[in-house]
Design an enzyme around this catalytic site. Structure first.
Site, short mmCIF file in Angstrom:
data_model
loop_
_atom_site.label_atom_id
_atom_site.label_comp_id
_atom_site.label_asym_id
_atom_site.label_seq_id
_atom_site.Cartn_x
_atom_site.Cartn_y
_atom_site.Cartn_z
NE ARG A 150 -3.40 -0.12 2.91
CZ ARG A 150 -3.87 0.16 4.12
NH1 ARG A 150 -3.56 -0.64 5.15
NH2 ARG A 150 -4.61 1.23 4.33
CE LYS A 180 -5.35 5.04 3.72
NZ LYS A 180 -6.72 4.54 3.55
CG HIS A 181 -2.39 4.86 8.23
ND1 HIS A 181 -1.81 4.20 7.16
CD2 HIS A 181 -3.71 4.54 8.19
CE1 HIS A 181 -2.75 3.51 6.52
NE2 HIS A 181 -3.90 3.70 7.12
CG HIS A 193 -7.18 -3.12 11.09
ND1 HIS A 193 -6.13 -2.66 10.34
CD2 HIS A 193 -8.29 -2.53 10.59
CE1 HIS A 193 -6.58 -1.84 9.41
NE2 HIS A 193 -7.89 -1.73 9.54
CG ASP A 267 -7.31 4.00 10.75
OD1 ASP A 267 -8.35 3.68 10.16
OD2 ASP A 267 -6.20 3.46 10.50
#
Length: 523
Positions: A150, A180-181, A193, A267
């Site tokens: 990413r 981000k982030h 997460h 987030d």
């Protein structure tokens, strides 16, 4: 939309404007309607679960905007999604661009700018006016489970230049970009997460590696920055404090030191790094205390409502001032005035025009960025007049941030399209593949073999037993680290349609791979 409406808005509607909420399904739920009507909810986030077709998304956006316009001060919504490209593409009907690492392999600022504008036009045509991209994390940890491909790569200067260019492209067509982030999720081996990662580097290293891409994007005028649920003890003095709820990060560093006056977006506060720590509702209050403008609660209506009520209680009891709420609300209104406009009149006919441009650019990026890392034996291109074996591995998403869409058959289908007669062998890894003789043409399609010992063993056996073999890494370029030195190695960085088509054409010899690895492969 008039900024003076802030003074006359009830507190409930002011606070509602500071929240971004998600919901299940392809139509508005009762829960999301109630949040809009009761609190004047200001922002919506779409995931793949909300997206069925272009016409459905356009209608959904229009209906939600109509709901928002009919209540309170009549303020429009920011409608957001994560359309990064590649493995994080909520819109999945063949128009998605390759991901950021493939763009990084092109190393072309103009290409990144064009990517931003092209994605932005497609989003606008669907009523989406805020893209939670680009990713500005510097991925220098091969074991990072959540960023990886990413990211544009491992060079802070190039990540910053490409990210700023992509943001400029998005905003040139009036879609707000959100980098981000912050302050950087690239050098972690834990997914936020699932738990709280810690970046233990000292301040000089952060200033040299993690911060520069965000500084470049800010200098380039990016509208929004997303905070990360990662602890940075060198900044906060606390290895258990997520950056999202730290005023040392949001206010002292980002606002005061970097001079950022755009939108600060959290987030999702239902991620375990927050939910299993301070909790989603307390996290919402502390995020606003720290300096955030938009608080994201993506999934559960009960938590969304509880978080809004927690902020309202914090204002009523004096923990938060109404002036603090107004400050964020003025900022949100300012950016809505700039960006919402044309997304409220989205039409499917416009999407069709944008889709054609998206597919054309996807091909251009993929043909530019596909990377032949090693071919010392001059195995490629394969001969389309000879039979080809395709050995593929099943794979699941690397993180909850991704959508679980990988199908090994996509490579086989693309190879058939360019003229190969093929036999497919699909497995989980660790099985024996019976292919004889040793000089049969074989492409072994790896999917994150770096993290799958059985898959790596199968690759190593195939390379040892066959002369005419190439490894094609469709998910993780770091798979090279588990391949024998003799292996021919080609990588697409992701399995988007354009990337897979470029891989097939490269294997057939009709595309010359010119990309350069934007990351270092560990030995």
């Amino acid at each position: 939309m008039q900024t003076q409406t802030v003074a006359s808005m009830p507190l409930e509607q002011k606070v509602g404007q500071l929240f971004m909420a998600g919901f299940d399904g392809s139509e508005p739920t009762d829960g999301i309607r109630e949040l809009i009507r009761e609190y004047n909810l200001g922002n919506i986030i779409y995931f793949a679960r909300n997206i069925a077709s272009p016409s459905q998304v356009t209608a959904l956006s229009a209906e939600l905007q109509s709901e928002a316009r009919a209540v309170g001060a009549g303020l429009p919504l920011f409608v957001a999604t994560d359309q990064e490209g590649g493995v994080v593409s909520r819109l999945d009907w063949g128009t998605q661009l390759p991901g950021q690492m493939l763009i990084g392999a092109c190393d072309d600022d103009a290409m990144a700018r064009k990517a931003g504008a092209t994605v932005g036009r497609e989003l606008q045509s669907l009523g989406i006016n805020l893209n939670l991209a680009p990713v500005l994390d510097v991925n220098n940890n091969p074991e990072n489970p959540v960023i990886g491909v990413r990211s544009f790569g491992e060079d802070p200067e190039r990540v910053g230049a490409l990210g700023a260019a992509m943001a400029e492209g998005l905003q040139s067509v009036d879609v707000a970009a959100c980098g981000k982030h912050f302050p950087g999720h690239g050098d972690t081996a834990v997914d936020s997460h699932l738990d709280l990662p810690v970046v233990a580097h000292e301040q000089p290293r952060l200033e040299r590696v993690e911060f520069p891409p965000f500084e470049a994007a800010i200098q380039g005028g990016i509208d929004a920055i997303m905070t990360t649920h990662v602890a940075f003890p060198a900044i906060t003095g606390d290895a258990e404090l997520p950056a999202t709820i730290s005023s040392a990060v949001q206010t002292a560093l980002l606002r005061e030191q970097f001079g950022f006056d755009g939108l600060l977006v959290t987030d999702c506060l239902e991620m375990d790094a927050i939910a299993d720590g301070v909790g989603t509702t307390e996290g919402a209050v502390r995020a606003i205390e720290a300096g955030c403008d938009i608080v994201t609660v993506s999934h559960t209506v009960e938590r969304q409502r509880a978080a809004i009520e927690a902020v309202l209680t914090a204002v009523r009891t004096g923990r938060l001032t109404e002036e603090r709420i107004d400050r964020s609300l003025h900022r949100i209104q300012r950016y809505k005035q700039q960006r919402v406009g044309t997304s409220e009149t989205a039409e499917v006919s416009e999407w069709r025009r944008c889709a054609t441009a998206s597919k054309q650019l996807a091909t251009e990026i993929a043909n530019c960025g596909i990377t032949l890392v090693r071919d010392e034996s001059e195995t490629l291109p394969f001969d389309t007049s000879r039979h080809l074996h395709v050995v593929s591995f099943t794979g699941t998403r690397g993180s909850p941030a991704e959508d679980d869409r990988y199908n090994p058959e996509v490579v086989a289908a693309a190879l058939r399209e360019v003229g190969f007669e093929i036999t497919t062998h699909t497995m989980a890894g660790g099985e024996t593949v019976d292919i004889t003789p040793a000089d049969e043409q074989i492409v072994a399609v790896s999917y994150d073999a770096l993290s799958n010992e059985a898959q790596a063993e199968t690759l190593q056996t195939l390379v040892a037993d066959h002369d005419q073999l190439a490894v094609l890494a469709v998910r993780n370029p770091y798979d090279l680290a588990v391949c024998p030195d003799a292996a021919t190695f080609l990588t697409t960085y992701d399995y988007s349609p354009g990337a897979i088509q470029a891989a097939a054409k490269t294997l057939a010899g009709t595309v010359e791979p010119t990309g350069t690895l934007p990351v270092t492969i560990p030995k």
